[in-house]
Design a protein around this motif. Structure first.
Motif, PDB file in Angstrom:
ATOM      1  N   VAL A  70       0.901  -1.043  -0.063  1.00 55.30           N
ATOM      2  CA  VAL A  70      -0.031  -0.083  -0.074  1.00 55.30           C
ATOM      3  C   VAL A  70       0.795   1.293   0.120  1.00 55.30           C
ATOM      4  CG1 VAL A  70      -1.869   1.284   1.454  1.00 55.30           C
ATOM      5  CG2 VAL A  70      -1.955  -1.272   1.302  1.00 55.30           C
ATOM      6  N   THR A  71       0.605   2.128  -1.118  1.00 55.67           N
ATOM      7  CA  THR A  71       1.366   3.333  -1.077  1.00 55.67           C
ATOM      8  C   THR A  71       0.358   4.459  -1.022  1.00 55.67           C
ATOM      9  OG1 THR A  71       1.926   3.624  -3.324  1.00 55.67           O
ATOM     10  CG2 THR A  71       3.464   2.584  -1.654  1.00 55.67           C
ATOM     11  N   VAL A  72       0.419   5.617  -0.157  1.00 55.25           N
ATOM     12  CA  VAL A  72      -0.608   6.671  -0.780  1.00 55.25           C
ATOM     13  C   VAL A  72       0.229   8.072  -0.702  1.00 55.25           C
ATOM     14  CG1 VAL A  72      -2.320   8.007   0.525  1.00 55.25           C
ATOM     15  CG2 VAL A  72      -2.186   5.606   0.865  1.00 55.25           C
ATOM     16  N   GLY A  73       0.260   8.470  -2.058  1.00 54.13           N
ATOM     17  CA  GLY A  73       0.687   9.981  -2.352  1.00 54.13           C
ATOM     18  C   GLY A  73       2.398   9.538  -2.393  1.00 54.13           C
ATOM     19  N   GLY A  74       2.858   8.202  -2.378  1.00 51.65           N
ATOM     20  CA  GLY A  74       4.200   7.600  -2.299  1.00 51.65           C
ATOM     21  C   GLY A  74       4.813   6.997  -1.028  1.00 51.65           C
ATOM     22  N   LEU A  75       3.780   7.048  -0.017  1.00 56.91           N
ATOM     23  CA  LEU A  75       4.443   6.793   1.400  1.00 56.91           C
ATOM     24  C   LEU A  75       3.568   5.510   1.710  1.00 56.91           C
ATOM     25  CD1 LEU A  75       4.105  10.333   3.236  1.00 56.91           C
ATOM     26  CD2 LEU A  75       6.236   9.228   1.992  1.00 56.91           C
ATOM     27  N   THR A  76       4.306   4.761   2.488  1.00 61.58           N
ATOM     28  CA  THR A  76       3.581   3.611   3.201  1.00 61.58           C
ATOM     29  C   THR A  76       2.936   4.200   4.496  1.00 61.58           C
ATOM     30  OG1 THR A  76       5.350   2.156   2.197  1.00 61.58           O
ATOM     31  CG2 THR A  76       3.962   1.304   4.156  1.00 61.58           C
ATOM     32  N   PRO A  77       1.494   4.121   4.497  1.00 59.31           N
ATOM     33  CA  PRO A  77       0.973   4.788   5.510  1.00 59.31           C
ATOM     34  C   PRO A  77       1.342   4.426   7.121  1.00 59.31           C
ATOM     35  CG  PRO A  77      -0.469   4.105   3.998  1.00 59.31           C
ATOM     36  CD  PRO A  77       0.702   3.594   3.494  1.00 59.31           C
ATOM     37  N   TRP A  78       1.723   3.320   7.608  1.00 55.93           N
ATOM     38  CA  TRP A  78       2.003   2.761   8.818  1.00 55.93           C
ATOM     39  C   TRP A  78       3.454   3.051   9.071  1.00 55.93           C
ATOM     40  CZ3 TRP A  78       0.084  -0.089   5.141  1.00 55.93           C
ATOM     41  CH2 TRP A  78       0.823  -1.092   4.385  1.00 55.93           C
ATOM     42  N   GLN A  79       4.315   3.230   8.042  1.00 54.04           N
ATOM     43  CA  GLN A  79       5.832   3.394   8.311  1.00 54.04           C
ATOM     44  C   GLN A  79       6.157   4.727   8.360  1.00 54.04           C
ATOM     45  OE1 GLN A  79       7.445   1.193   5.170  1.00 54.04           O
ATOM     46  NE2 GLN A  79       7.267  -0.956   6.048  1.00 54.04           N
ATOM     47  N   ASP A  80       5.337   5.685   7.485  1.00 57.38           N
ATOM     48  CA  ASP A  80       5.741   7.150   7.228  1.00 57.38           C
ATOM     49  C   ASP A  80       4.503   8.035   7.909  1.00 57.38           C
ATOM     50  OD1 ASP A  80       8.142   6.880   5.616  1.00 57.38           O
ATOM     51  OD2 ASP A  80       6.726   5.698   4.345  1.00 57.38           O
ATOM     52  N   ARG A  81       3.994   7.719   9.043  1.00 55.50           N
ATOM     53  CA  ARG A  81       2.896   8.054   9.470  1.00 55.50           C
ATOM     54  C   ARG A  81       3.008   9.378   9.715  1.00 55.50           C
ATOM     55  NH1 ARG A  81      -0.931   7.428  14.174  1.00 55.50           N
ATOM     56  NH2 ARG A  81      -2.977   7.358  12.855  1.00 55.50           N
ATOM     57  N   ARG A  82       3.896   9.913  10.136  1.00 56.58           N
ATOM     58  CA  ARG A  82       3.837  11.567  10.542  1.00 56.58           C
ATOM     59  C   ARG A  82       3.753  12.128   9.330  1.00 56.58           C
ATOM     60  NH1 ARG A  82       5.605  14.652  14.777  1.00 56.58           N
ATOM     61  NH2 ARG A  82       6.349  12.886  16.088  1.00 56.58           N
ATOM     62  N   ARG A  83       4.579  12.085   8.438  1.00 52.97           N
ATOM     63  CA  ARG A  83       4.416  12.688   6.929  1.00 52.97           C
ATOM     64  C   ARG A  83       3.106  12.366   6.318  1.00 52.97           C
ATOM     65  NH1 ARG A  83       9.094  12.180   2.934  1.00 52.97           N
ATOM     66  NH2 ARG A  83       9.081   9.734   3.820  1.00 52.97           N
ATOM     67  N   HIS A  84       2.517  11.012   6.542  1.00 54.72           N
ATOM     68  CA  HIS A  84       1.535  10.666   6.082  1.00 54.72           C
ATOM     69  C   HIS A  84       0.029  11.452   6.240  1.00 54.72           C
ATOM     70  CE1 HIS A  84      -1.607   8.074   4.181  1.00 54.72           C
ATOM     71  NE2 HIS A  84      -2.057   7.760   5.306  1.00 54.72           N
ATOM     72  N   VAL A  85       0.105  11.535   7.672  1.00 57.19           N
ATOM     73  CA  VAL A  85      -1.032  12.118   8.319  1.00 57.19           C
ATOM     74  C   VAL A  85      -1.228  13.688   7.947  1.00 57.19           C
ATOM     75  CG1 VAL A  85      -1.528  10.453   9.847  1.00 57.19           C
ATOM     76  CG2 VAL A  85      -0.180  12.455  10.554  1.00 57.19           C
TER      77      VAL A  85
END
Length: 318
Positions: A70-85
């Motif tokens: 899973v990638t959202v905007g190029g980020l893996t949500p649970w691994q890059d959570r701070r940048r993701h949210v």
């Protein structure tokens, strides 16, 4: 914006008590794959317990899947959570992001600091959303004193103040009257069109889907059963189209070859048909003089109900 490949998530629960206790596994999401490009509004549909909430929790980083990519905007949500949210917004119909005892404006000011929004940009967004959502009458009212429609409008503003690229909407119009629903739907369409915000919409109100989304995903028992255009769903699984006819004068015999007569009263009849409307219209006008006629498309809510109750998609093609 969103790439999901072979997503799986299983939950284990305890059953029984003490010495007889056991474990039961439930596969909430099974081998789900889909892709959503930037700037699209997609309706994510399914009955309760189908796997919608589990999927959304994984996409927001709240859950970690058992397997899949899973990638959202190029980020893996649970691994890059701070940048993701920091790049997403969320509105859940039964929950609020506003501070309960604070006036709405104070919650919005606090969110400026939470997301570190430059003051000029925050003020510009606040002014825009205040006008579009008509927030001014209750900006200084505590969240606990708002009506449901007012709270939903304030929550939408709160979710978008920081210019997110992606917006998750879960039942955004639940319990609202027609006027409030229209205002919120118009606002969502506006921010998608003007700001190119990608929207994933989960809802049981199919008016939201018809108004906002051209593409729908349907999930049931953890499996993605349909991914495509709303019109294609209607064409494949919808009920027949209806032709409502007002005749110039009462017609005793309303049966028309090639059409199914659904109802008949003096001067009026309703027929069912499939395909293009030109031939049925020609048949009716040849049968008797017509004053007026209307073609009514299959109701999307009835279509989805037939799919859920009849398990139609499992026998069809995605």
């Amino acid at each position: 914006m969103i790439h999901v490949e072979h997503l799986r998530k299983t939950f284990t629960t305890r059953t029984g008590r003490f010495l007889s206790a056991g474990r039961r596994t439930h596969e909430a999401v099974r081998d789900v794959s889909f892709h959503i490009p930037r700037g699209e509004i997609v309706g994510y549909l399914g009955p309760n317990g189908a796997g919608k909430s589990t999927t959304v929790k994984i996409l927001t980083g709240l859950l970690v899947p058992d397997s899949g990519a899973v990638t959202v905007g190029g980020l893996t949500p649970w691994q890059d959570r701070r940048r993701h949210v920091a790049r997403l917004g969320a509105v859940f119909g039964q929950r609020t992001t506003l501070w309960w005892d604070l006036p709405v404006i104070e919650s919005l000011r606090l969110l400026r600091h939470v997301y570190r929004i430059p003051h000029a940009r925050w003020q510009e967004n606040l002014d825009t959303f205040t006008d579009l959502l008509d927030l001014r009458p209750f900006l200084h009212t505590p969240a606990r004193a708002l009506s449901l429609g007012q709270r939903m409008r304030a929550d939408l503003a709160a979710a978008l103040l920081h210019d997110p690229e992606l917006l998750f909407l879960d039942e955004p119009t639940v319990g609202l009257d027609v006027v409030a629903k229209d205002r919120i739907r118009d606002f969502i369409a506006h921010i998608n069109r003007e700001y190119e915000v990608t929207v994933l919409l989960t809802t049981h109100d199919l008016g939201d889907v018809e108004r906002l989304a051209r593409r729908v995903l349907i999930i049931d028992h953890g499996q993605l059963l349909f991914d495509g255009d709303l019109g294609r769903l209607q064409a494949a699984y919808g009920s027949q189209r209806e032709l409502h006819v007002d005749f110039e004068a009462p017609v005793e015999q309303a049966d028309v070859p090639g059409l199914t007569l659904l109802s008949h009263e003096p001067g009026r009849a309703t027929y069912a048909f499939t395909g293009a409307a030109a031939d049925p219209i020609a048949r009716v006008t040849a049968h008797a003089p017509v004053r007026d006629l209307t073609v009514r498309e299959p109701d999307i809510e009835a279509t989805i109900r037939r799919i859920y109750e009849g398990d139609l998609l499992r026998a069809g093609v995605r």
